[in-house]
Write an enzyme that holds these catalytic residues in place. Sequence first.
Site, PDB file in Angstrom:
ATOM      1  N   ILE A   1       0.842  -1.209   0.000  1.00  0.00           N
ATOM      2  CA  ILE A   1       0.000   0.000   0.000  1.00  0.00           C
ATOM      3  C   ILE A   1       0.871   1.250   0.000  1.00  0.00           C
ATOM      4  O   ILE A   1       0.633   2.206  -0.755  1.00  0.00           O
ATOM      5  CB  ILE A   1      -0.954  -0.023   1.219  1.00  0.00           C
ATOM      6  CG1 ILE A   1      -1.894  -1.229   1.112  1.00  0.00           C
ATOM      7  CG2 ILE A   1      -1.752   1.279   1.316  1.00  0.00           C
ATOM      8  CD1 ILE A   1      -2.622  -1.572   2.375  1.00  0.00           C
TER       9      ILE A   1
ATOM     10  N   ASP B   1      11.663   2.537   5.948  1.00  0.00           N
ATOM     11  CA  ASP B   1      11.281   1.140   5.758  1.00  0.00           C
ATOM     12  C   ASP B   1      12.487   0.250   6.060  1.00  0.00           C
ATOM     13  O   ASP B   1      13.630   0.630   5.783  1.00  0.00           O
ATOM     14  CB  ASP B   1      10.818   0.897   4.292  1.00  0.00           C
ATOM     15  CG  ASP B   1       9.858  -0.285   4.158  1.00  0.00           C
ATOM     16  OD1 ASP B   1       8.735  -0.104   3.637  1.00  0.00           O
ATOM     17  OD2 ASP B   1      10.230  -1.388   4.602  1.00  0.00           O
TER      18      ASP B   1
ATOM     19  N   SER C   1      -7.388  -0.277  10.449  1.00  0.00           N
ATOM     20  CA  SER C   1      -7.946  -1.435   9.734  1.00  0.00           C
ATOM     21  C   SER C   1      -9.366  -1.728  10.189  1.00  0.00           C
ATOM     22  O   SER C   1      -9.713  -1.504  11.346  1.00  0.00           O
ATOM     23  CB  SER C   1      -7.061  -2.667  10.004  1.00  0.00           C
ATOM     24  OG  SER C   1      -7.712  -3.848   9.536  1.00  0.00           O
TER      25      SER C   1
ATOM     26  N   THR D   1     -10.337  -4.388  10.822  1.00  0.00           N
ATOM     27  CA  THR D   1     -10.237  -5.470  11.813  1.00  0.00           C
ATOM     28  C   THR D   1     -10.566  -4.977  13.211  1.00  0.00           C
ATOM     29  O   THR D   1     -10.896  -5.762  14.092  1.00  0.00           O
ATOM     30  CB  THR D   1      -8.812  -6.061  11.805  1.00  0.00           C
ATOM     31  OG1 THR D   1      -8.385  -6.223  10.481  1.00  0.00           O
ATOM     32  CG2 THR D   1      -8.766  -7.375  12.534  1.00  0.00           C
TER      33      THR D   1
ATOM     34  N   TYR E   1      -3.224  -8.521  16.139  1.00  0.00           N
ATOM     35  CA  TYR E   1      -2.981  -7.538  15.063  1.00  0.00           C
ATOM     36  C   TYR E   1      -4.052  -6.444  15.132  1.00  0.00           C
ATOM     37  O   TYR E   1      -3.736  -5.253  15.154  1.00  0.00           O
ATOM     38  CB  TYR E   1      -3.006  -8.219  13.690  1.00  0.00           C
ATOM     39  CG  TYR E   1      -3.217  -7.236  12.563  1.00  0.00           C
ATOM     40  CD1 TYR E   1      -4.466  -7.097  11.961  1.00  0.00           C
ATOM     41  CD2 TYR E   1      -2.189  -6.408  12.152  1.00  0.00           C
ATOM     42  CE1 TYR E   1      -4.664  -6.176  10.957  1.00  0.00           C
ATOM     43  CE2 TYR E   1      -2.385  -5.480  11.147  1.00  0.00           C
ATOM     44  CZ  TYR E   1      -3.627  -5.367  10.554  1.00  0.00           C
ATOM     45  OH  TYR E   1      -3.833  -4.440   9.565  1.00  0.00           O
TER      46      TYR E   1
ATOM     47  N   LYS F   1      -3.830  -2.279  16.174  1.00  0.00           N
ATOM     48  CA  LYS F   1      -4.366  -1.127  15.433  1.00  0.00           C
ATOM     49  C   LYS F   1      -5.235  -0.262  16.359  1.00  0.00           C
ATOM     50  O   LYS F   1      -5.129   0.957  16.377  1.00  0.00           O
ATOM     51  CB  LYS F   1      -5.190  -1.604  14.234  1.00  0.00           C
ATOM     52  CG  LYS F   1      -4.381  -2.235  13.116  1.00  0.00           C
ATOM     53  CD  LYS F   1      -3.433  -1.242  12.465  1.00  0.00           C
ATOM     54  CE  LYS F   1      -2.747  -1.819  11.241  1.00  0.00           C
ATOM     55  NZ  LYS F   1      -1.809  -0.852  10.612  1.00  0.00           N
TER      56      LYS F   1
ATOM     57  N   ARG G   1     -16.571  -9.801   1.716  1.00  0.00           N
ATOM     58  CA  ARG G   1     -15.715  -8.709   2.158  1.00  0.00           C
ATOM     59  C   ARG G   1     -15.868  -7.507   1.225  1.00  0.00           C
ATOM     60  O   ARG G   1     -16.302  -7.650   0.086  1.00  0.00           O
ATOM     61  CB  ARG G   1     -14.232  -9.127   2.159  1.00  0.00           C
ATOM     62  CG  ARG G   1     -13.907 -10.250   3.128  1.00  0.00           C
ATOM     63  CD  ARG G   1     -14.002  -9.836   4.569  1.00  0.00           C
ATOM     64  NE  ARG G   1     -13.596 -10.892   5.488  1.00  0.00           N
ATOM     65  CZ  ARG G   1     -14.397 -11.842   5.952  1.00  0.00           C
ATOM     66  NH1 ARG G   1     -15.673 -11.885   5.564  1.00  0.00           N
ATOM     67  NH2 ARG G   1     -13.956 -12.755   6.806  1.00  0.00           N
TER      68      ARG G   1
ATOM     69  N   ASP H   1     -12.172 -16.106  11.223  1.00  0.00           N
ATOM     70  CA  ASP H   1     -12.901 -15.447  10.122  1.00  0.00           C
ATOM     71  C   ASP H   1     -14.330 -15.102  10.543  1.00  0.00           C
ATOM     72  O   ASP H   1     -14.936 -15.829  11.331  1.00  0.00           O
ATOM     73  CB  ASP H   1     -12.967 -16.367   8.900  1.00  0.00           C
ATOM     74  CG  ASP H   1     -11.751 -16.188   8.000  1.00  0.00           C
ATOM     75  OD1 ASP H   1     -10.961 -15.280   8.267  1.00  0.00           O
ATOM     76  OD2 ASP H   1     -11.599 -16.960   7.038  1.00  0.00           O
TER      77      ASP H   1
HETATM   78  C1  WQD Z   1     -11.004 -12.659   2.612  1.00  0.00           C
HETATM   79  C2  WQD Z   1     -12.004 -13.789   2.458  1.00  0.00           C
HETATM   80  C3  WQD Z   1     -11.504 -15.716   3.817  1.00  0.00           C
HETATM   81  C4  WQD Z   1      -7.806 -16.753   1.717  1.00  0.00           C
HETATM   82  C5  WQD Z   1      -7.462  -9.576   6.413  1.00  0.00           C
HETATM   83  C6  WQD Z   1      -7.128  -8.837   7.660  1.00  0.00           C
HETATM   84  C7  WQD Z   1      -7.455  -7.382   7.493  1.00  0.00           C
HETATM   85  C8  WQD Z   1      -6.793  -6.827   6.260  1.00  0.00           C
HETATM   86  C9  WQD Z   1      -7.144  -7.639   5.045  1.00  0.00           C
HETATM   87  C10 WQD Z   1      -4.784  -5.713   7.015  1.00  0.00           C
HETATM   88  C11 WQD Z   1     -12.367 -14.453   3.780  1.00  0.00           C
HETATM   89  C12 WQD Z   1     -11.405 -16.058   2.334  1.00  0.00           C
HETATM   90  C13 WQD Z   1      -8.971 -16.114   2.112  1.00  0.00           C
HETATM   91  C14 WQD Z   1      -7.853 -18.057   1.169  1.00  0.00           C
HETATM   92  C15 WQD Z   1     -10.246 -18.018   1.420  1.00  0.00           C
HETATM   93  N1  WQD Z   1      -5.395  -6.774   6.423  1.00  0.00           N
HETATM   94  N2  WQD Z   1     -10.159 -16.744   1.955  1.00  0.00           N
HETATM   95  N3  WQD Z   1      -9.087 -18.639   1.027  1.00  0.00           N
HETATM   96  O1  WQD Z   1      -9.415 -11.977   6.450  1.00  0.00           O
HETATM   97  O2  WQD Z   1     -11.025 -10.324   5.371  1.00  0.00           O
HETATM   98  O3  WQD Z   1      -8.850  -9.515   6.202  1.00  0.00           O
HETATM   99  O4  WQD Z   1      -6.770  -9.003   5.339  1.00  0.00           O
HETATM  100  O5  WQD Z   1      -5.284  -4.710   7.419  1.00  0.00           O
HETATM  101  O6  WQD Z   1      -6.983  -6.700   8.616  1.00  0.00           O
HETATM  102  O7  WQD Z   1      -7.946  -9.333   8.692  1.00  0.00           O
HETATM  103  O8  WQD Z   1      -8.917 -10.965   4.195  1.00  0.00           O
HETATM  104  O9  WQD Z   1      -8.152 -11.905   2.072  1.00  0.00           O
HETATM  105  O10 WQD Z   1      -7.559 -13.129   4.225  1.00  0.00           O
HETATM  106  O11 WQD Z   1      -9.913 -13.161   3.386  1.00  0.00           O
HETATM  107  O12 WQD Z   1     -11.348 -18.595   1.291  1.00  0.00           O
HETATM  108  O13 WQD Z   1      -6.823 -18.693   0.806  1.00  0.00           O
HETATM  109  O14 WQD Z   1     -11.427 -14.821   1.651  1.00  0.00           O
HETATM  110  O15 WQD Z   1     -12.134 -16.761   4.549  1.00  0.00           O
HETATM  111  O16 WQD Z   1     -13.739 -14.806   3.728  1.00  0.00           O
HETATM  112  P1  WQD Z   1      -9.632 -10.785   5.608  1.00  0.00           P
HETATM  113  P2  WQD Z   1      -8.542 -12.318   3.441  1.00  0.00           P
END
Ligand code: WQD
Length: 344
Positions: A15, A34, A130, A132, A154, A158, A236, A302
């Site tokens: 980002i 960095d 985030s 989160t 994590y 934040k 999401r 999740d």
């Molecule tokens: C998205 C969806 C998974 C991988 C995280 C952090 C958040 C932010 C973004 C930093 C979910 C599904 C995922 C895979 C899958 N990061 N999935 N197979 O968990 O919403 O958010 O990343 O700020 O803080 O929590 O993102 O991309 O991991 O998952 O089915 O191999 O895809 O279950 O529904 P998430 P994600």
Amino acid sequence: MKAKSVILTGGAGYIGSHIAVLLIEAGYEITIIDDFSNSSPLVLDRIEKITGTKPRLIEQDLSAPDCVGSICSALAGRDYAGGIHLAGLKAVGESVDQPGRYYRVNLGATLNLLSVMEKLKCKTIVFSSSATVYGELNASPVDESGKTGPTNPYGFSKLFNEQILSDYAAANAGFQVINLRYFNPVGAHPSGLIGEDPKGIPNNLFPYIAQVAVGRRAALNVFGDDYETIDGTGVRDYIHVMDLAEGHLAALRFGLSGNWDGVECFNLGCGRGYSVLEVVNAFAAASGQKVPVKVVGRRAGDIAEIVANAARAEKLLGWKTQKDLNQMCADHWHWQEKNPDGFG
Ligand code: WQD
């Protein structure tokens, strides 16, 4: 003459590098801090290739004890308009296994940056927070008044950083904090020269799908199809990284042009959710590649669905997302196809 220098921590990351490009194109002079723990030095060359300008760099772990003096010396001699703070650890699962490291790095980096900004008399910080922080306490779409209740270290790091910044602003008149709560950043710069390059096995959906599409992985494991959602898979709010980067410039301008101090908070998302299977289909269509899937059990931690209400950012920052899911997939694929092994 208004200060046009910006401190960009984590600026070599996924980002951060996109924010760096837009800041340079907007006429800002940036200094990236960095340590390349989750990024590549090559990124600076790619930023130069895109913009014609290679950013100044301080190669430093911002969370390291006693680093403030050396960073201030390296930054001295310029007027800084603001700091944009992304440096930190960001893997949810890893944070559960290593909470001490996550709090030490993510909170330490923020505390050190505040010391640096105080010495440089820099009074505006844009903080990479985030979605989160919301946990699973709110119905979607969630706005900034939503209950906060992270479900992992994590996310707590934040939220704790938001609290640190709030307390600091309360004790320092004139200090501005703009917290940006990201939803799910995806996509890449249209040039395909910078993009997401996670180390090891990708935790997140988009980079994993991209690696399946480019032939680095056999199939996507879909973490559960028994959620109460449109098709049973997780939903999401995906946001194009270029839209996210634009949101940071809008936030910086909101600080610099405004006669206010204290704390403001904005959700940065599209306000539209997509399921895992909708994303898989969109990515296959945009890339023309097959994306085999295998449904497996749910991933611990999740939640079923979280989507942003980003109306406040539109109202106060004059910002809203411009790119749709197809563009997100097409740009993410363009980056991955041009860089099958990322930055190598
Ligand atoms: C998205 C969806 C998974 C991988 C995280 C952090 C958040 C932010 C973004 C930093 C979910 C599904 C995922 C895979 C899958 N990061 N999935 N197979 O968990 O919403 O958010 O990343 O700020 O803080 O929590 O993102 O991309 O991991 O998952 O089915 O191999 O895809 O279950 O529904 P998430 P994600």
